[in-house]
Motif scaffolding. Structure first.
Motif, PDB file in Angstrom:
ATOM      1  N   SER A   1       0.842  -1.193   0.000  1.00 22.81           N
ATOM      2  CA  SER A   1       0.000   0.000   0.000  1.00 22.81           C
ATOM      3  C   SER A   1       0.872   1.235   0.000  1.00 22.81           C
ATOM      4  CB  SER A   1      -0.915  -0.003   1.223  1.00 22.81           C
ATOM      5  OG  SER A   1      -0.134   0.101   2.394  1.00 22.81           O
ATOM      6  N   PHE A   2       0.293   2.343  -0.405  1.00 21.49           N
ATOM      7  CA  PHE A   2       1.024   3.602  -0.459  1.00 21.49           C
ATOM      8  C   PHE A   2       0.304   4.615   0.405  1.00 21.49           C
ATOM      9  CE2 PHE A   2       1.648   7.795  -2.472  1.00 21.49           C
ATOM     10  CZ  PHE A   2       2.999   7.933  -2.218  1.00 21.49           C
ATOM     11  N   ASN A   3       1.044   5.226   1.312  1.00 25.48           N
ATOM     12  CA  ASN A   3       0.510   6.266   2.180  1.00 25.48           C
ATOM     13  C   ASN A   3       1.312   7.530   1.908  1.00 25.48           C
ATOM     14  OD1 ASN A   3       0.091   8.040   4.388  1.00 25.48           O
ATOM     15  ND2 ASN A   3      -0.645   6.333   5.613  1.00 25.48           N
ATOM     16  N   VAL A   4       0.685   8.468   1.221  1.00 25.26           N
ATOM     17  CA  VAL A   4       1.394   9.684   0.820  1.00 25.26           C
ATOM     18  C   VAL A   4       1.893  10.477   2.023  1.00 25.26           C
ATOM     19  CG1 VAL A   4      -0.639  11.198   0.607  1.00 25.26           C
ATOM     20  CG2 VAL A   4       1.374  11.612  -0.813  1.00 25.26           C
ATOM     21  N   LYS A   5       1.151  10.480   3.110  1.00 30.22           N
ATOM     22  CA  LYS A   5       1.585  11.215   4.309  1.00 30.22           C
ATOM     23  C   LYS A   5       2.877  10.626   4.868  1.00 30.22           C
ATOM     24  CE  LYS A   5      -2.965  12.801   5.761  1.00 30.22           C
ATOM     25  NZ  LYS A   5      -3.969  12.772   6.823  1.00 30.22           N
ATOM     26  N   GLU A   6       2.971   9.302   4.895  1.00 28.78           N
ATOM     27  CA  GLU A   6       4.189   8.649   5.379  1.00 28.78           C
ATOM     28  C   GLU A   6       5.367   8.950   4.459  1.00 28.78           C
ATOM     29  OE1 GLU A   6       3.632   4.469   5.982  1.00 28.78           O
ATOM     30  OE2 GLU A   6       1.998   4.776   7.407  1.00 28.78           O
ATOM     31  N   ALA A   7       5.119   8.942   3.156  1.00 30.08           N
ATOM     32  CA  ALA A   7       6.184   9.233   2.192  1.00 30.08           C
ATOM     33  C   ALA A   7       6.692  10.663   2.373  1.00 30.08           C
ATOM     34  CB  ALA A   7       5.676   9.025   0.767  1.00 30.08           C
ATOM     35  N   VAL A   8       5.775  11.605   2.516  1.00 32.69           N
ATOM     36  CA  VAL A   8       6.149  13.011   2.682  1.00 32.69           C
ATOM     37  C   VAL A   8       6.855  13.228   4.018  1.00 32.69           C
ATOM     38  CG1 VAL A   8       5.235  15.366   2.926  1.00 32.69           C
ATOM     39  CG2 VAL A   8       4.405  13.880   1.095  1.00 32.69           C
ATOM     40  N   PHE A   9       6.435  12.516   5.054  1.00 33.89           N
ATOM     41  CA  PHE A   9       7.100  12.624   6.351  1.00 33.89           C
ATOM     42  C   PHE A   9       8.573  12.263   6.226  1.00 33.89           C
ATOM     43  CE2 PHE A   9       8.421  10.714  10.426  1.00 33.89           C
ATOM     44  CZ  PHE A   9       8.283  11.817  11.241  1.00 33.89           C
ATOM     45  N   LYS A  10       8.871  11.241   5.438  1.00 36.23           N
ATOM     46  CA  LYS A  10      10.265  10.852   5.215  1.00 36.23           C
ATOM     47  C   LYS A  10      11.020  11.960   4.485  1.00 36.23           C
ATOM     48  CE  LYS A  10       9.361   5.926   5.257  1.00 36.23           C
ATOM     49  NZ  LYS A  10       9.294   4.685   4.499  1.00 36.23           N
ATOM     50  N   CYS A  11      10.358  12.623   3.565  1.00 35.25           N
ATOM     51  CA  CYS A  11      10.992  13.733   2.835  1.00 35.25           C
ATOM     52  C   CYS A  11      11.345  14.874   3.795  1.00 35.25           C
ATOM     53  CB  CYS A  11      10.052  14.283   1.763  1.00 35.25           C
ATOM     54  SG  CYS A  11       9.526  13.096   0.508  1.00 35.25           S
TER      55      CYS A  11
ATOM     56  N   GLN B   1       1.451  12.068  -6.636  1.00 31.50           N
ATOM     57  CA  GLN B   1       0.700  12.252  -5.389  1.00 31.50           C
ATOM     58  C   GLN B   1       1.546  12.968  -4.334  1.00 31.50           C
ATOM     59  OE1 GLN B   1      -1.055   8.574  -3.928  1.00 31.50           O
ATOM     60  NE2 GLN B   1      -1.572   7.958  -6.013  1.00 31.50           N
ATOM     61  N   ILE B   2       2.820  12.609  -4.261  1.00 32.25           N
ATOM     62  CA  ILE B   2       3.729  13.262  -3.309  1.00 32.25           C
ATOM     63  C   ILE B   2       3.837  14.744  -3.637  1.00 32.25           C
ATOM     64  CG2 ILE B   2       6.151  13.435  -2.580  1.00 32.25           C
ATOM     65  CD1 ILE B   2       6.258  10.322  -2.921  1.00 32.25           C
ATOM     66  N   ALA B   3       4.054  15.060  -4.913  1.00 34.05           N
ATOM     67  CA  ALA B   3       4.170  16.461  -5.334  1.00 34.05           C
ATOM     68  C   ALA B   3       2.882  17.226  -5.015  1.00 34.05           C
ATOM     69  CB  ALA B   3       4.485  16.546  -6.823  1.00 34.05           C
ATOM     70  N   HIS B   4       1.750  16.634  -5.326  1.00 35.45           N
ATOM     71  CA  HIS B   4       0.460  17.281  -5.046  1.00 35.45           C
ATOM     72  C   HIS B   4       0.302  17.556  -3.547  1.00 35.45           C
ATOM     73  CE1 HIS B   4      -3.804  18.229  -5.408  1.00 35.45           C
ATOM     74  NE2 HIS B   4      -4.016  17.412  -4.387  1.00 35.45           N
ATOM     75  N   TYR B   5       0.619  16.572  -2.735  1.00 29.14           N
ATOM     76  CA  TYR B   5       0.476  16.707  -1.282  1.00 29.14           C
ATOM     77  C   TYR B   5       1.402  17.804  -0.742  1.00 29.14           C
ATOM     78  CZ  TYR B   5      -0.068  15.396   3.608  1.00 29.14           C
ATOM     79  OH  TYR B   5      -0.330  15.413   4.954  1.00 29.14           O
ATOM     80  N   ILE B   6       2.655  17.805  -1.191  1.00 31.87           N
ATOM     81  CA  ILE B   6       3.608  18.817  -0.705  1.00 31.87           C
ATOM     82  C   ILE B   6       3.141  20.216  -1.092  1.00 31.87           C
ATOM     83  CG2 ILE B   6       5.950  19.733  -0.985  1.00 31.87           C
ATOM     84  CD1 ILE B   6       6.896  16.784  -1.193  1.00 31.87           C
ATOM     85  N   VAL B   7       2.722  20.387  -2.337  1.00 32.91           N
ATOM     86  CA  VAL B   7       2.258  21.712  -2.789  1.00 32.91           C
ATOM     87  C   VAL B   7       1.043  22.138  -1.983  1.00 32.91           C
ATOM     88  CG1 VAL B   7       1.226  22.957  -4.734  1.00 32.91           C
ATOM     89  CG2 VAL B   7       3.265  21.552  -5.080  1.00 32.91           C
ATOM     90  N   LYS B   8       0.119  21.220  -1.771  1.00 30.13           N
ATOM     91  CA  LYS B   8      -1.085  21.529  -0.988  1.00 30.13           C
ATOM     92  C   LYS B   8      -0.717  21.969   0.433  1.00 30.13           C
ATOM     93  CE  LYS B   8      -4.368  18.594   0.695  1.00 30.13           C
ATOM     94  NZ  LYS B   8      -5.252  17.446   0.640  1.00 30.13           N
TER      95      LYS B   8
END
Length: 106
Positions: A25-35, A95-102
């Motif tokens: 599964s992919f969790n964009v919040k978890e991915a962005v947290f790592k960034c 999705q990561i890019a969208h989430y970060i920009v948002k």
């Protein structure tokens, strides 16, 4: 102050943790947290000697940056970002890019 080698190892460990979970599964919040571990909570840290901070990029600019990093040499910090970005599909990177920009344009 940590040496570049220590920062590299820390980032590598962070980026490699949970690799198997991305297959299921992919969790964009978890991915962005790592960034955020390296790029800052609000993405305001300067990286790779570029003119704009991540928080100043549009979604299209960020996706284009991801693609450039994926085509970067396999060494240095760009090489490290290549290793990290290769874990994600094109859709997940979008999705990561969208989430970060948002999050940064609130």
């Amino acid at each position: 102050m940590k040496s570049i080698k220590q920062k590299f190892l820390c980032l590598l460990i962070i980026s490699m943790s949970g690799i198997t979970s991305f297959a299921d599964s992919f969790n964009v919040k978890e991915a962005v947290f790592k960034c955020q571990k390296c790029h800052g909570e609000t993405f305001d840290k300067s990286v790779l000697n570029v003119g704009k901070k991540i928080s100043e990029l549009s979604k299209d600019e960020m996706v284009q940056s991801f693609e450039q990093l994926l085509n970067a040499p396999d060494n240095g910090r760009k090489g490290l970002m290549k290793i990290i970005l290769k874990k994600y599909t094109k859709e997940q990177r979008d999705q990561i890019a969208h989430y970060i920009v948002k999050q940064t344009k609130k």
